[in-house]
Design an enzyme around this catalytic site. Structure first.
Site, PDB file in Angstrom:
ATOM      1  CG  ASP A   1      45.311  47.078  30.350  1.00 53.03           C
ATOM      2  OD1 ASP A   1      44.861  46.477  31.340  1.00 53.03           O
ATOM      3  OD2 ASP A   1      46.499  47.015  29.999  1.00 53.03           O
TER       4      ASP A   1
ATOM      5  N   GLY B   1      46.053  41.187  36.878  1.00 51.87           N
ATOM      6  CA  GLY B   1      45.666  39.778  36.818  1.00 51.87           C
ATOM      7  C   GLY B   1      46.590  38.869  37.596  1.00 51.87           C
TER       8      GLY B   1
ATOM      9  CG  ASP C   1      47.887  46.315  33.248  1.00 49.73           C
ATOM     10  OD1 ASP C   1      47.525  45.390  33.983  1.00 49.73           O
ATOM     11  OD2 ASP C   1      48.678  46.170  32.297  1.00 49.73           O
TER      12      ASP C   1
ATOM     13  NE  ARG D   1      45.866  34.738  40.622  1.00 40.55           N
ATOM     14  CZ  ARG D   1      46.753  34.072  39.914  1.00 40.55           C
ATOM     15  NH1 ARG D   1      46.872  34.320  38.624  1.00 40.55           N
ATOM     16  NH2 ARG D   1      47.550  33.188  40.478  1.00 40.55           N
TER      17      ARG D   1
ATOM     18  CE  LYS E   1      54.317  26.989  29.126  1.00 43.13           C
ATOM     19  NZ  LYS E   1      55.449  27.645  28.449  1.00 43.13           N
TER      20      LYS E   1
ATOM     21  CD  GLU F   1      55.153  29.855  24.955  1.00 40.86           C
ATOM     22  OE1 GLU F   1      55.069  30.288  23.785  1.00 40.86           O
ATOM     23  OE2 GLU F   1      54.265  29.177  25.512  1.00 40.86           O
TER      24      GLU F   1
END
EC number: 7.6.2.1
Length: 1227
Positions: free
Chosen positions: A882, A751, A426, A852, A635, A565
């Site tokens: 994962d 991703g 990952d 992705r 967003k 965030e």
């Protein structure tokens, strides 16, 4: 956040992410859930647990057990596990048969070793289960407050909590069972829950109670409380719940947002009341507690085949023995008068040799059973536990910052660590820190932020080196970007921190932004201050975080759903828009428009919140400001937001797109920000339809909600974009470089978008300049028809075919290819008719980056690599997404990161940082592989050397079934006299030290190529065992058989011959293991030579016992063997002859065909590394695999470039010299 009850007129139930709405009075609303049929039979009488004492309402208790056994099942289940192994099952049958007269041994010589070995394994199982039991006891003994019939609440242990009980859980406590939330310390019945133990996510979830139960807000109110819950039966679905609450003659539908799951923790809420719905093993967390997939190492699977080979050999020589006995019975038995052929027994009847042969087959199978190493499995288990403890205690894999050590969560795969061929990793939280810093932003078409990312710094340094190679001058290294000075010389400039006034700014967690144009209210002087204001407010309002005041600093910190965030909120705070409070219906922002300006606290009433999901890739919040204006703030991913822009909202689309591309190239994670003003009528109409979708019951509810979101999230006005940096973890480039030198391939599955992944690849040296990138992408289909999908598939297949041909036709040996593919394309590439072509291309590339990708795709790619290559794969990750690939890979490694412990809980090994993977594989993996491989080979060697002497003696004695060894010798051989040295080999052996393993990473390839456990090595050890058995038997017989044994002229009897032969075996196998070892400590010396001494001690002490116990070996050492010189001479001669071929083999190999570790050992032994440092450095540069990725590959590429320039320069000089020589002037 303030404790206690918070009053507000608006209800948090209006927030989409905070739960389904209570039953409304809207006309046409769906009725409560129609619960009928199988799967919906559970009935819970609230506050009446006594109603559940009888069937069918008698449910499971809240006692939880994670143990594999209990007092009743331990023996049957554990014995089944032990005798599931072929070797143990054989010895069980042999032990049973040894009770009968056909056995050539005393029954205890077969039973005692089996009981010892199986008993030891069962003790290990019992110890591990005992630890689980102690953990269960601690959990079951936790206490919680339960409502009593007298109206008060009393402490009660978790295990005594019953279905229907009303419980009170306080802040930071775990929920004892699955509860229906009735009320909380907040007036609106909300509470905050941490579900890290369930899904690995550290962000807080918000749960809420029904409106009908809000009045149950103190202890006294439950005195007369009664209700009924009818709901689904126990199931493992964490995110679904279907049920109804019948209360005060009304029925209310229940959803997952009303349920508090066991092992979740109450956070930021003073207390909650709830009623128990599911207990114990009926709870959803226990329903999900499935076992991890069973994994076995390749060596262990190969070992099974060796066992089967030895079983075949055992059966073969047993058949030879039984045939020989039948032959002797038919043709030679009549001549043996002492056996009374005139009155024969069944086993010696010359007229029925077939029966005698068949019966003798059983005797032979028992006699030669020592070919199978009975103590092999238990010895390997002991060794692996010790190896795992060494991994756990390695201080060089201990992370000082987090205080987390490495942990071997299973010991079954230790040796597999030394055979890894491909690592699938990952990116976020694994290669990177998952600690985001707000670094840059684009607002109203202008880019802000002068601080460079790590990727930009690395790229600029690389460009500086490249320009220096070309002779260009580098004049600066402090500012961002690159420019041209007045003289035309290129400047490479890197801004790595500090402001323009050389006053270093104190680092703020989550905020790495530097640009005075936006700081301290300076943004008011920009050309578009209104758009900048919208940008800041979106950052401060559009989220689900919870503020917490840090009393020391006076600033607010945030419990956010993601590090991204949290960094947005930190940025908003530093820009002057501080999120300071959240109530059930509002968020409060402290706005400061200048450094000296007054702080204004504004309230924004939250009407709806449309949550972020991986499918939506966006998040929106609908708020009403203090002026009554309704705003939608959004967003999300740029590709999603751009498709939803209004015609008048695309003003800044061009420059923002350009900035996003630049940010992606800098390795930054980006999101686009937009907003929309809503009319009151439009919002009211939409909200009515949206509420219907929220309260609908059925499988299409999520689809209706998504359609409702799409209706309002359109006609947006683009404001700008954010760029946050996810920094590389410490030591990642160096670790990747070392792994590449060890010959290990690395795939990255992430991703993130392609640009971000590519630039992270450059930063960690997976990619480099000059490497050819093969980007496989898919075109957008014109529709959902089969023809369009077929066209997309054909296009991808065509790209793969061309790429494979390009790689195969490449003639430059130094050429390197990188395969980059996105998740959409990967969906097609993983289909059955295309996946092996994709794999063939990926295997030929130096590095592979998949962008992705979804969690399922990660697992599918891992399975493809594992099954398609047939090589050992290792998957490493830190998040719940994962888990699939960690469980799918041969070895799963979890990183104790900030995304929870889900990956660690599913892993086989856990580490705190990616860089520790280098030591885990290159050091511990290398050691464990060689230790286990040599240990198993030696085990089979010693058992063949010992077992075949029994066959030779039986053939020598006319296949009589007689054993040459005393039964006690047989009992001690595997269990005592030869077991400890082989354990020392498996635990302490080191061919080279850990420092040399890291300095010479190519040594790791010995495991990847399986040099020490391939069939040639295994058969070589078997042949060595056969040779040793021949030497031990025939030399002893030749020496002892035809001459006097003692000074008095007495010849040796069978016990003297057997004891002498057994002494030679003990010496030969222990000297052999001493020759095998490369690393000695006092422990090895004590165990090897102590085992030989223990043999003599046994002979002396046991021989002194009374004859009824010692039998034929009474005083055998003192009176028969020790006084006989031939005994000592035979021991010396036979031992030397037995190990001579191995000594010749290792001498030949070291002199003529040495392995890497042989050369290193000799250099270290003769201290050549100290005397000649250049020799040591040169050998170090040789001892690495030729790699095309990593920092070393970059250096090698530059060296080749310099050499080519030098050769070209020398060629030009030679050409000019030749021209000068031919010129008229020279003539």
């Amino acid at each position: 956040m303030a404790r206690g009850r918070i009053r507000s007129k608006l209800r948090l139930s209006n927030l989409y992410t905070f739960g389904c709405l209570r039953p409304s009075t809207l006309e046409g609303e769906d009725p409560p859930h129609p619960l009928q049929g199988p799967g919906f039979t559970r009935t819970v009488f609230c506050n009446q647990p006594h109603m559940h004492k009888k069937k069918p309402l008698r449910y499971r208790s809240n006692y939880v057990s994670t143990t594999r056994y209990n007092l009743i099942t331990f023996f049957p289940k554990s014995l089944y596990e032990q005798f599931h192994r072929a070797a143990n099952l054989y010895f069980l049958v042999a032990a049973i048969l040894s009770v009968f007269p056909l056995s050539p041994f005393n029954k205890w010589s077969m039973i005692a070793p089996l009981v010892f070995v199986v008993g030891l394994s069962m003790m290990k199982e019992a110890l591990e289960d005992w630890r689980r039991f102690i953990q269960d006891v601690k959990i079951n003994a936790r206490k919680t407050c339960v409502h009593k019939t007298d109206g008060g609440f009393r402490q009660r242990k978790w295990k005594k909590v019953r279905v229907g009980d009303v419980v009170k859980v306080e802040k930071d406590e775990f929920f004892p069972a699955d509860l229906l939330l009735l009320s909380s310390s907040y007036e609106d019945g909300i509470c905050y829950v941490e579900t890290m133990n369930l899904d690995g996510e550290t962000n807080l979830k918000v749960k809420r109670s029904l409106e009908a139960s809000l009045a149950l807000d103190d202890d006294v109110s439950f005195g007369n409380f009664a209700a009924t819950i009818r709901c689904e039966d126990p199931n493992p679905n964490l995110y679904t719940f279907v049920g109804n609450l019948e209360y005060e003659r009304q029925t209310f539908p229940l959803s997952p947002n009303h349920i508090l799951l066991r092992d979740s923790k109450l956070r930021n809420t003073a207390y909650v009341y709830g009623v128990v719905v599911f207990t114990g093993h009926d709870t959803k967390v226990m329903q999900n507690s499935t076992k991890s997939p069973s994994k076995r190492s390749r060596i262990e699977r190969t070992m099974d085949y060796i066992i089967y080979t030895l079983l075949v050999l055992l059966i073969l020589i047993s058949c030879i023995s039984s045939s020989g006995f039948a032959w002797e019975t038919e043709f030679h038995m009549p001549k043996m008068w002492y056996l009374r052929p005139d009155a024969p027994e069944d086993l010696t009847n010359p007229s029925n040799p077939i029966y005698a042969g068949v019966v003798h087959l059983i005797t032979a199978l028992l006699l030669y059973g020592y070919l199978i190493p009975i103590s092999l499995y238990v010895s390997i288990e002991i060794v692996k536990v010790w190896q795992a403890s060494f991994i756990n205690q390695d201080l060089r894999m201990y992370d000082d910052e987090s205080g987390v050590p490495a942990q071997a969560r299973t010991s079954n795969l230790n040796e597999e660590l030394g055979q890894v061929h491909t690592i699938l990793s990952d990116k976020t939280g694994t290669l990177t820190c998952n600690q985001m810093d707000f670094l840059k932003c684009s607002i109203a078409g202008a880019s802000y932020g002068v601080r460079s990312s790590e990727v930009e710094v690395a790229a600029a340094k690389q460009m500086a080196v490249d320009l220096e190679e070309h002779g260009e001058m580098v004049t600066s290294s402090r500012v961002y970007g690159s420019t041209w000075d007045s003289s035309g010389t290129r400047e490479i400039e890197v801004e790595s921190g500090g402001d323009s006034n050389n006053n270093p700014r104190v680092h703020v967690k989550g905020f790495g932004f530097e640009d005075n144009r936006l700081m301290n209210g300076n943004w008011l002087r920009e050309s578009q201050p209104n758009d900048i204001l919208h940008f800041f407010r979106i950052l401060a309002i559009c989220h689900t975080a919870i503020p917490e005041l840090n009393e020391e600093s006076g600033k607010y910190t945030y419990e956010a759903e993601s590090p991204d965030e949290a960094s947005f909120l930190a940025a908003a705070r530093e820009f002057g828009f501080e999120f300071c409070k959240r109530t059930q219906s509002s968020v409060f922002i402290r706005e400061r428009f200048s450094s000296s300006g007054q702080i204004i606290e504004r309230e924004y009433k939250v009407l709806n919140l449309l949550e972020f999901t991986s499918k939506r890739k966006r998040m929106s919040v609908i708020v009403r400001d203090e002026e009554g204006q309704i705003l939608l703030l959004c967003k999300g991913a740029d590709s999603i937001i751009f498709d939803r822009l209004a015609k008048n909202g695309r003003t800044y689309l061009g420059p923002t797109t350009r900035h996003l591309t630049e940010y992606g190239e800098a390795g930054l994670r980006t999101l686009a920000l937009a907003y929309r003003r809503l009319d009151e009528e439009e919002y009211t109409a939409w909200n009515t339809e949206f509420l219907k979708a929220k309260t609908s019951i059925g499988s299409d509810r999520d689809e209706l909600l998504e359609k409702g979101s799409d209706m309002i999230e359109k006609e947006l006005i683009l404001v700008g974009a954010t760029a946050v940096e996810d920094k590389l973890q410490k030591g990642v480039p160096q670790c990747i470089d070392k792994l590449a030198q060890a010959g290990i391939k690395l795939w990255v599955l992430t991703g993130d978008k392609m640009e971000t992944a590519i630039n992270i690849g450059f930063a960690c040296s997976l990619l480099r300049q000059g490497m050819r990138q093969i980007c496989i992408t898919s075109m957008n289909p014109d529709g959902g028809s089969q023809d369009s999908k077929r066209a997309v598939k054909e296009n991808i297949l065509n790209q793969l075919t061309k790429a494979v041909q390009m790689v195969k036709l490449e003639t430059d040996p130094h050429a390197a290819f990188a395969l980059i593919i996105d998740g959409k394309t990967l969906t097609y590439a993983l289909e059955d008719d295309m996946k092996y072509q994709f794999l063939a291309l990926a295997v030929d590339c130096a590095s592979v980056i998949c962008c992705r990708v979804s969690p399922k795709q990660k697992a599918l790619v891992t399975r493809l690599v594992k099954e398609g290559t047939g090589r050992t794969t290792l998957a490493i990750g830190d998040g719940a997404n994962d888990v699939g690939m960690i469980q799918e890979a041969d070895i799963g490694v979890g990183i104790s990161g900030v995304e929870g412990m889900q990956a660690v809980m599913a892993s086989d090994f856990s580490i705190a940082q990616f860089r520790f993977l280098e030591r885990l594989l290159v050091v511990h993996g290398h050691w464990c592989y060689k230790r286990i491989a040599q240990m198993i080979c030696y085990f089979f060697y010693k058992n063949i050397a010992f077992g075949l002497t029994l066959f030779y003696f039986e053939a020598f004695t006319g296949f009589s079934g007689q054993s040459v060894y005393n039964d006690y010798y047989l009992m001690l051989f595997n269990v005592v006299l030869t077991s400890l040295p082989v354990i020392a080999l498996g635990v302490f052996e080191q061919d080279v030290s850990s420092e040399i393993c890291l300095q010479f990473p190519a040594l790791y390839q010995q495991g990847t190529k399986n040099l020490f456990f391939d069939w040639s090595r295994i058969l070589g050890w078997m042949c060595n065992g056969v040779y040793s058995s021949l030497v031990i038997f025939f030399l002893n017989i030749g020496i002892i058989y035809s001459q006097a044994f003692r000074a008095g002229g007495q010849t040796a009897d069978m016990d003297a011959v057997g004891t002498t032969m057994f002494t030679c075996i003990i010496w030969a196998v222990n000297v052999q293991i001493a020759l095998t070892m490369s690393h000695f400590t006092w422990i090895q010396h004590v165990l090897i030579w102590g085992s030989i001494g223990l043999w003599y001690l046994f002979l002396a002490l046991f021989g002194m016992m009374r004859p009824s116990l010692s039998g034929n070996i009474y005083m055998i050492l003192d009176e028969i063997l020790a006084p006989a010189p031939i005994y000592w001479m035979a021991t010396l001669l036979v031992t030397v002859a037995a190990v001579l071929p191995y000594v010749a083999h290792i001498a030949f190999q070291r002199f003529l065909n040495p392995l890497d570790h042989h050369i290193i050992q000799e250099i270290k032994y003769y201290k050549r590394d100290v005397e000649d440092a250049r020799l040591w450095t040169r050998e170090g540069s040789k001892a690495r695999e030729k790699t095309k990725i990593g920092f070393t590959a970059r250096v090698d590429a530059k060296i080749r470039h310099l050499r080519s320039k030098l050769n070209k320069k020398q060629s030009n000089l030679s050409h000019f010299s030749a021209q000068d020589a031919m010129s008229p002037r020279s003539l």
